[in-house]
Design a protein around this motif. Sequence first.
Motif, PDB file in Angstrom:
ATOM      1  N   LEU A 275       0.916  -1.021   0.063  1.00  0.00           N
ATOM      2  CA  LEU A 275      -0.308   0.124  -0.040  1.00  0.00           C
ATOM      3  C   LEU A 275       0.989   1.295   0.001  1.00  0.00           C
ATOM      4  O   LEU A 275       1.592   1.343   0.791  1.00  0.00           O
ATOM      5  CB  LEU A 275      -0.775   0.014   1.257  1.00  0.00           C
ATOM      6  CG  LEU A 275      -1.943   1.016   1.259  1.00  0.00           C
ATOM      7  CD1 LEU A 275      -3.236   0.595   1.667  1.00  0.00           C
ATOM      8  CD2 LEU A 275      -1.446   2.006   2.035  1.00  0.00           C
ATOM      9  N   ARG A 276       0.786   2.289  -0.891  1.00  0.00           N
ATOM     10  CA  ARG A 276       1.633   3.129  -1.066  1.00  0.00           C
ATOM     11  C   ARG A 276       0.793   4.286  -1.174  1.00  0.00           C
ATOM     12  O   ARG A 276      -0.142   4.760  -1.992  1.00  0.00           O
ATOM     13  CB  ARG A 276       2.426   3.155  -2.476  1.00  0.00           C
ATOM     14  CG  ARG A 276       3.605   4.179  -2.498  1.00  0.00           C
ATOM     15  CD  ARG A 276       4.379   3.992  -3.710  1.00  0.00           C
ATOM     16  NE  ARG A 276       3.932   4.834  -4.801  1.00  0.00           N
ATOM     17  CZ  ARG A 276       4.135   5.043  -6.000  1.00  0.00           C
ATOM     18  NH1 ARG A 276       5.145   4.158  -6.358  1.00  0.00           N
ATOM     19  NH2 ARG A 276       3.665   5.719  -7.010  1.00  0.00           N
ATOM     20  N   PRO A 277       1.127   5.372  -0.341  1.00  0.00           N
ATOM     21  CA  PRO A 277       0.397   6.604  -0.202  1.00  0.00           C
ATOM     22  C   PRO A 277       0.651   7.065  -1.417  1.00  0.00           C
ATOM     23  O   PRO A 277       1.690   7.354  -2.129  1.00  0.00           O
ATOM     24  CB  PRO A 277       0.891   7.489   1.041  1.00  0.00           C
ATOM     25  CG  PRO A 277       1.760   6.465   1.851  1.00  0.00           C
ATOM     26  CD  PRO A 277       2.124   5.476   0.989  1.00  0.00           C
TER      27      PRO A 277
ATOM     28  N   LEU B  30      -2.637   0.514  -4.460  1.00  0.00           N
ATOM     29  CA  LEU B  30      -2.283  -0.996  -4.026  1.00  0.00           C
ATOM     30  C   LEU B  30      -1.735  -1.876  -5.113  1.00  0.00           C
ATOM     31  O   LEU B  30      -2.429  -1.713  -6.109  1.00  0.00           O
ATOM     32  CB  LEU B  30      -3.703  -1.715  -3.579  1.00  0.00           C
ATOM     33  CG  LEU B  30      -4.204  -1.334  -2.003  1.00  0.00           C
ATOM     34  CD1 LEU B  30      -5.583  -1.847  -2.049  1.00  0.00           C
ATOM     35  CD2 LEU B  30      -3.494  -1.492  -1.044  1.00  0.00           C
ATOM     36  N   TYR B  31      -0.773  -2.630  -4.738  1.00  0.00           N
ATOM     37  CA  TYR B  31      -0.194  -3.397  -5.957  1.00  0.00           C
ATOM     38  C   TYR B  31      -0.124  -4.785  -5.151  1.00  0.00           C
ATOM     39  O   TYR B  31       0.710  -5.012  -4.076  1.00  0.00           O
ATOM     40  CB  TYR B  31       1.126  -3.014  -6.164  1.00  0.00           C
ATOM     41  CG  TYR B  31       1.795  -3.789  -7.466  1.00  0.00           C
ATOM     42  CD1 TYR B  31       1.172  -3.795  -8.567  1.00  0.00           C
ATOM     43  CD2 TYR B  31       2.752  -4.564  -7.356  1.00  0.00           C
ATOM     44  CE1 TYR B  31       1.662  -4.508  -9.706  1.00  0.00           C
ATOM     45  CE2 TYR B  31       3.325  -5.449  -8.296  1.00  0.00           C
ATOM     46  CZ  TYR B  31       2.689  -5.569  -9.351  1.00  0.00           C
ATOM     47  OH  TYR B  31       3.104  -6.329 -10.268  1.00  0.00           O
TER      48      TYR B  31
ATOM     49  N   LEU C 226      -3.268  -4.188  -9.823  1.00  0.00           N
ATOM     50  CA  LEU C 226      -2.857  -2.743  -9.059  1.00  0.00           C
ATOM     51  C   LEU C 226      -4.258  -1.746  -9.051  1.00  0.00           C
ATOM     52  O   LEU C 226      -5.435  -2.249  -9.677  1.00  0.00           O
ATOM     53  CB  LEU C 226      -2.485  -1.919 -10.379  1.00  0.00           C
ATOM     54  CG  LEU C 226      -1.845  -0.579 -10.210  1.00  0.00           C
ATOM     55  CD1 LEU C 226      -1.056  -0.448  -8.992  1.00  0.00           C
ATOM     56  CD2 LEU C 226      -1.291   0.168 -11.409  1.00  0.00           C
ATOM     57  N   SER C 227      -4.648  -1.338  -7.835  1.00  0.00           N
ATOM     58  CA  SER C 227      -5.983  -0.773  -7.302  1.00  0.00           C
ATOM     59  C   SER C 227      -5.551   0.630  -6.872  1.00  0.00           C
ATOM     60  O   SER C 227      -4.500   0.772  -6.361  1.00  0.00           O
ATOM     61  CB  SER C 227      -6.462  -1.175  -6.396  1.00  0.00           C
ATOM     62  OG  SER C 227      -6.829  -2.755  -6.884  1.00  0.00           O
ATOM     63  N   PHE C 228      -6.226   1.680  -7.376  1.00  0.00           N
ATOM     64  CA  PHE C 228      -5.988   2.871  -6.861  1.00  0.00           C
ATOM     65  C   PHE C 228      -7.197   3.254  -6.090  1.00  0.00           C
ATOM     66  O   PHE C 228      -8.499   3.132  -6.335  1.00  0.00           O
ATOM     67  CB  PHE C 228      -5.900   3.894  -8.095  1.00  0.00           C
ATOM     68  CG  PHE C 228      -5.030   3.805  -9.190  1.00  0.00           C
ATOM     69  CD1 PHE C 228      -3.756   4.342  -8.872  1.00  0.00           C
ATOM     70  CD2 PHE C 228      -5.158   3.197 -10.263  1.00  0.00           C
ATOM     71  CE1 PHE C 228      -2.635   4.179  -9.743  1.00  0.00           C
ATOM     72  CE2 PHE C 228      -4.157   2.686 -11.246  1.00  0.00           C
ATOM     73  CZ  PHE C 228      -2.663   3.276 -10.869  1.00  0.00           C
ATOM     74  N   LEU C 229      -6.977   3.712  -5.034  1.00  0.00           N
ATOM     75  CA  LEU C 229      -7.853   4.249  -3.819  1.00  0.00           C
ATOM     76  C   LEU C 229      -7.965   5.553  -3.860  1.00  0.00           C
ATOM     77  O   LEU C 229      -7.157   6.558  -3.476  1.00  0.00           O
ATOM     78  CB  LEU C 229      -7.456   3.586  -2.769  1.00  0.00           C
ATOM     79  CG  LEU C 229      -7.320   1.819  -2.605  1.00  0.00           C
ATOM     80  CD1 LEU C 229      -6.902   1.515  -0.988  1.00  0.00           C
ATOM     81  CD2 LEU C 229      -8.862   1.504  -3.072  1.00  0.00           C
ATOM     82  N   LYS C 230      -9.091   6.137  -4.099  1.00  0.00           N
ATOM     83  CA  LYS C 230      -9.402   7.689  -3.905  1.00  0.00           C
ATOM     84  C   LYS C 230      -9.959   7.973  -2.708  1.00  0.00           C
ATOM     85  O   LYS C 230     -10.077   9.118  -2.479  1.00  0.00           O
ATOM     86  CB  LYS C 230     -10.245   8.263  -5.168  1.00  0.00           C
ATOM     87  CG  LYS C 230      -9.355   7.875  -6.407  1.00  0.00           C
ATOM     88  CD  LYS C 230     -10.218   8.533  -7.584  1.00  0.00           C
ATOM     89  CE  LYS C 230      -9.462   8.104  -8.825  1.00  0.00           C
ATOM     90  NZ  LYS C 230     -10.224   8.285 -10.100  1.00  0.00           N
TER      91      LYS C 230
END
Length: 93
Positions: free
Chosen positions: A19-21, A28-29, A36-40
């Motif tokens: 989890l990378r800010p 998330l990778y 790969l997921s992008f969390l907004k």
Amino acid sequence: METGFDLDQAWSLHRQVALRPEPFGAMLYHFGNRKLSFLKNQIVVTILRSLADHPTARSACVAAGIGETSLPTYQKALAALARTNMICPREAA
């Protein structure tokens, strides 16, 4: 709403997930399946960061300030992350 996601179970990030800010939220990778997921949503990021510190996903949501009426929305988000193996039941982490 039935998501198949058990909020009363212990969950954590999968051991192969980073989890990378990011300025928009987080990334998330999964190193195993290469998803790969992008969390907004910052609240989802907060929940994910604290999953391992709580006995259940429900308690992680409550600690993040999620009320009973908003809980189904976050349950749905966690269910989607579970389907892609970004999070898993803690004993399987």
